[in-house]
Design a protein around this motif. Structure first.
Motif, PDB file in Angstrom:
ATOM      1  N   GLN A 140       3.928   9.422 -10.107  1.00 51.55           N
ATOM      2  CA  GLN A 140       3.298   9.527 -11.428  1.00 51.55           C
ATOM      3  C   GLN A 140       2.626  10.881 -11.594  1.00 51.55           C
ATOM      4  O   GLN A 140       2.717  11.511 -12.649  1.00 51.55           O
ATOM      5  CB  GLN A 140       2.274   8.408 -11.632  1.00 51.55           C
ATOM      6  N   THR A 141       1.959  11.342 -10.553  1.00 53.31           N
ATOM      7  CA  THR A 141       1.295  12.643 -10.576  1.00 53.31           C
ATOM      8  C   THR A 141       2.325  13.755 -10.753  1.00 53.31           C
ATOM      9  O   THR A 141       2.128  14.676 -11.556  1.00 53.31           O
ATOM     10  CB  THR A 141       0.485  12.862  -9.283  1.00 53.31           C
ATOM     11  N   GLN A 142       3.430  13.673 -10.027  1.00 48.38           N
ATOM     12  CA  GLN A 142       4.489  14.668 -10.152  1.00 48.38           C
ATOM     13  C   GLN A 142       5.088  14.656 -11.558  1.00 48.38           C
ATOM     14  O   GLN A 142       5.368  15.710 -12.124  1.00 48.38           O
ATOM     15  CB  GLN A 142       5.583  14.415  -9.113  1.00 48.38           C
ATOM     16  N   LEU A 143       5.282  13.476 -12.100  1.00 51.10           N
ATOM     17  CA  LEU A 143       5.848  13.341 -13.440  1.00 51.10           C
ATOM     18  C   LEU A 143       4.915  13.944 -14.489  1.00 51.10           C
ATOM     19  O   LEU A 143       5.362  14.657 -15.389  1.00 51.10           O
ATOM     20  CB  LEU A 143       6.120  11.871 -13.750  1.00 51.10           C
ATOM     21  N   GLU A 144       3.619  13.678 -14.361  1.00 50.04           N
ATOM     22  CA  GLU A 144       2.645  14.243 -15.299  1.00 50.04           C
ATOM     23  C   GLU A 144       2.623  15.765 -15.210  1.00 50.04           C
ATOM     24  O   GLU A 144       2.543  16.458 -16.233  1.00 50.04           O
ATOM     25  CB  GLU A 144       1.257  13.666 -15.039  1.00 50.04           C
ATOM     26  N   LYS A 145       2.694  16.287 -14.004  1.00 45.99           N
ATOM     27  CA  LYS A 145       2.716  17.740 -13.817  1.00 45.99           C
ATOM     28  C   LYS A 145       3.968  18.339 -14.447  1.00 45.99           C
ATOM     29  O   LYS A 145       3.904  19.350 -15.154  1.00 45.99           O
ATOM     30  CB  LYS A 145       2.661  18.085 -12.326  1.00 45.99           C
ATOM     31  N   ALA A 146       5.111  17.712 -14.204  1.00 46.36           N
ATOM     32  CA  ALA A 146       6.373  18.204 -14.769  1.00 46.36           C
ATOM     33  C   ALA A 146       6.344  18.139 -16.296  1.00 46.36           C
ATOM     34  O   ALA A 146       6.831  19.059 -16.972  1.00 46.36           O
ATOM     35  CB  ALA A 146       7.553  17.402 -14.224  1.00 46.36           C
ATOM     36  N   ALA A 147       5.764  17.082 -16.840  1.00 50.73           N
ATOM     37  CA  ALA A 147       5.680  16.950 -18.296  1.00 50.73           C
ATOM     38  C   ALA A 147       4.798  18.051 -18.881  1.00 50.73           C
ATOM     39  O   ALA A 147       5.121  18.626 -19.928  1.00 50.73           O
ATOM     40  CB  ALA A 147       5.131  15.574 -18.675  1.00 50.73           C
ATOM     41  N   GLY A 148       3.718  18.369 -18.207  1.00 47.71           N
ATOM     42  CA  GLY A 148       2.844  19.458 -18.657  1.00 47.71           C
ATOM     43  C   GLY A 148       3.540  20.806 -18.601  1.00 47.71           C
ATOM     44  O   GLY A 148       3.429  21.618 -19.527  1.00 47.71           O
ATOM     45  N   GLU A 149       4.266  21.048 -17.517  1.00 47.05           N
ATOM     46  CA  GLU A 149       5.007  22.299 -17.381  1.00 47.05           C
ATOM     47  C   GLU A 149       6.094  22.404 -18.447  1.00 47.05           C
ATOM     48  O   GLU A 149       6.313  23.474 -19.019  1.00 47.05           O
ATOM     49  CB  GLU A 149       5.609  22.410 -15.984  1.00 47.05           C
ATOM     50  N   LYS A 150       6.763  21.292 -18.726  1.00 50.30           N
ATOM     51  CA  LYS A 150       7.802  21.282 -19.753  1.00 50.30           C
ATOM     52  C   LYS A 150       7.204  21.607 -21.114  1.00 50.30           C
ATOM     53  O   LYS A 150       7.764  22.410 -21.872  1.00 50.30           O
ATOM     54  CB  LYS A 150       8.488  19.922 -19.796  1.00 50.30           C
ATOM     55  N   ALA A 151       6.076  20.995 -21.420  1.00 48.09           N
ATOM     56  CA  ALA A 151       5.420  21.251 -22.710  1.00 48.09           C
ATOM     57  C   ALA A 151       5.016  22.717 -22.835  1.00 48.09           C
ATOM     58  O   ALA A 151       5.187  23.329 -23.897  1.00 48.09           O
ATOM     59  CB  ALA A 151       4.203  20.349 -22.869  1.00 48.09           C
ATOM     60  N   ALA A 152       4.511  23.302 -21.754  1.00 54.60           N
ATOM     61  CA  ALA A 152       4.121  24.712 -21.776  1.00 54.60           C
ATOM     62  C   ALA A 152       5.342  25.607 -21.987  1.00 54.60           C
ATOM     63  O   ALA A 152       5.283  26.577 -22.760  1.00 54.60           O
ATOM     64  CB  ALA A 152       3.411  25.083 -20.475  1.00 54.60           C
TER      65      ALA A 152
ATOM     66  N   ARG B  51       0.839  -1.217   0.000  1.00 57.26           N
ATOM     67  CA  ARG B  51       0.000   0.000   0.000  1.00 57.26           C
ATOM     68  C   ARG B  51       0.866   1.256   0.000  1.00 57.26           C
ATOM     69  O   ARG B  51       0.606   2.201  -0.744  1.00 57.26           O
ATOM     70  CB  ARG B  51      -0.940   0.000   1.205  1.00 57.26           C
ATOM     71  N   GLU B  52       1.897   1.270   0.842  1.00 56.15           N
ATOM     72  CA  GLU B  52       2.788   2.436   0.910  1.00 56.15           C
ATOM     73  C   GLU B  52       3.479   2.678  -0.429  1.00 56.15           C
ATOM     74  O   GLU B  52       3.556   3.812  -0.909  1.00 56.15           O
ATOM     75  CB  GLU B  52       3.842   2.236   2.002  1.00 56.15           C
ATOM     76  N   LEU B  53       3.971   1.609  -1.043  1.00 56.99           N
ATOM     77  CA  LEU B  53       4.652   1.746  -2.330  1.00 56.99           C
ATOM     78  C   LEU B  53       3.689   2.152  -3.432  1.00 56.99           C
ATOM     79  O   LEU B  53       4.048   2.929  -4.320  1.00 56.99           O
ATOM     80  CB  LEU B  53       5.374   0.445  -2.697  1.00 56.99           C
ATOM     81  N   SER B  54       2.462   1.659  -3.364  1.00 54.31           N
ATOM     82  CA  SER B  54       1.453   2.047  -4.353  1.00 54.31           C
ATOM     83  C   SER B  54       1.135   3.538  -4.239  1.00 54.31           C
ATOM     84  O   SER B  54       1.016   4.234  -5.253  1.00 54.31           O
ATOM     85  CB  SER B  54       0.168   1.233  -4.161  1.00 54.31           C
ATOM     86  N   GLU B  55       1.006   4.026  -3.015  1.00 55.88           N
ATOM     87  CA  GLU B  55       0.752   5.445  -2.801  1.00 55.88           C
ATOM     88  C   GLU B  55       1.923   6.295  -3.299  1.00 55.88           C
ATOM     89  O   GLU B  55       1.728   7.338  -3.922  1.00 55.88           O
ATOM     90  CB  GLU B  55       0.485   5.725  -1.321  1.00 55.88           C
ATOM     91  N   LEU B  56       3.133   5.845  -3.031  1.00 57.29           N
ATOM     92  CA  LEU B  56       4.322   6.559  -3.483  1.00 57.29           C
ATOM     93  C   LEU B  56       4.394   6.576  -5.011  1.00 57.29           C
ATOM     94  O   LEU B  56       4.697   7.608  -5.612  1.00 57.29           O
ATOM     95  CB  LEU B  56       5.587   5.917  -2.900  1.00 57.29           C
ATOM     96  N   LEU B  57       4.086   5.445  -5.630  1.00 56.94           N
ATOM     97  CA  LEU B  57       4.074   5.373  -7.087  1.00 56.94           C
ATOM     98  C   LEU B  57       3.048   6.335  -7.667  1.00 56.94           C
ATOM     99  O   LEU B  57       3.334   7.055  -8.626  1.00 56.94           O
ATOM    100  CB  LEU B  57       3.779   3.943  -7.549  1.00 56.94           C
ATOM    101  N   TYR B  58       1.852   6.378  -7.084  1.00 52.03           N
ATOM    102  CA  TYR B  58       0.818   7.295  -7.544  1.00 52.03           C
ATOM    103  C   TYR B  58       1.300   8.745  -7.427  1.00 52.03           C
ATOM    104  O   TYR B  58       1.129   9.541  -8.351  1.00 52.03           O
ATOM    105  CB  TYR B  58      -0.472   7.096  -6.746  1.00 52.03           C
ATOM    106  N   LEU B  59       1.923   9.078  -6.305  1.00 51.98           N
ATOM    107  CA  LEU B  59       2.441  10.429  -6.097  1.00 51.98           C
ATOM    108  C   LEU B  59       3.497  10.773  -7.139  1.00 51.98           C
ATOM    109  O   LEU B  59       3.469  11.857  -7.750  1.00 51.98           O
ATOM    110  CB  LEU B  59       3.027  10.560  -4.688  1.00 51.98           C
TER     111      LEU B  59
END
Length: 64
Positions: free
Chosen positions: A28-40, A18-26
């Motif tokens: 992934q969310t950070q990576l998606e945000k960074a990818a969006g910022e990079k594209a902008a 559960r802890e690792l799943s939560e960390l992975l989700y976090l």
């Protein structure tokens, strides 16, 4: 190994999963945000490059 020990080990594994799943989700969310910022930012750089090229063309024409 007793049944209680197996159950305790299983609970620890489930907790860790559960802890690792939560960390992975976090992450992934950070990576998606960074990818969006990079594209902008890439889009802004491209726009600024286009403006600079256009202004250089106009300046070159005026100087000729």
């Amino acid at each position: 190994m007793s049944l209680d020990a197996q159950k305790g080990g299983s609970e620890e594994i489930e907790k860790r999963v559960r802890e690792l799943s939560e960390l992975l989700y976090l992450k992934q969310t950070q990576l998606e945000k960074a990818a969006g910022e990079k594209a902008a930012l890439e889009m802004r750089v491209h726009q600024q490059q286009s403006k600079l090229q256009d202004s250089m063309k106009v300046r070159f024409r005026v100087e000729m």
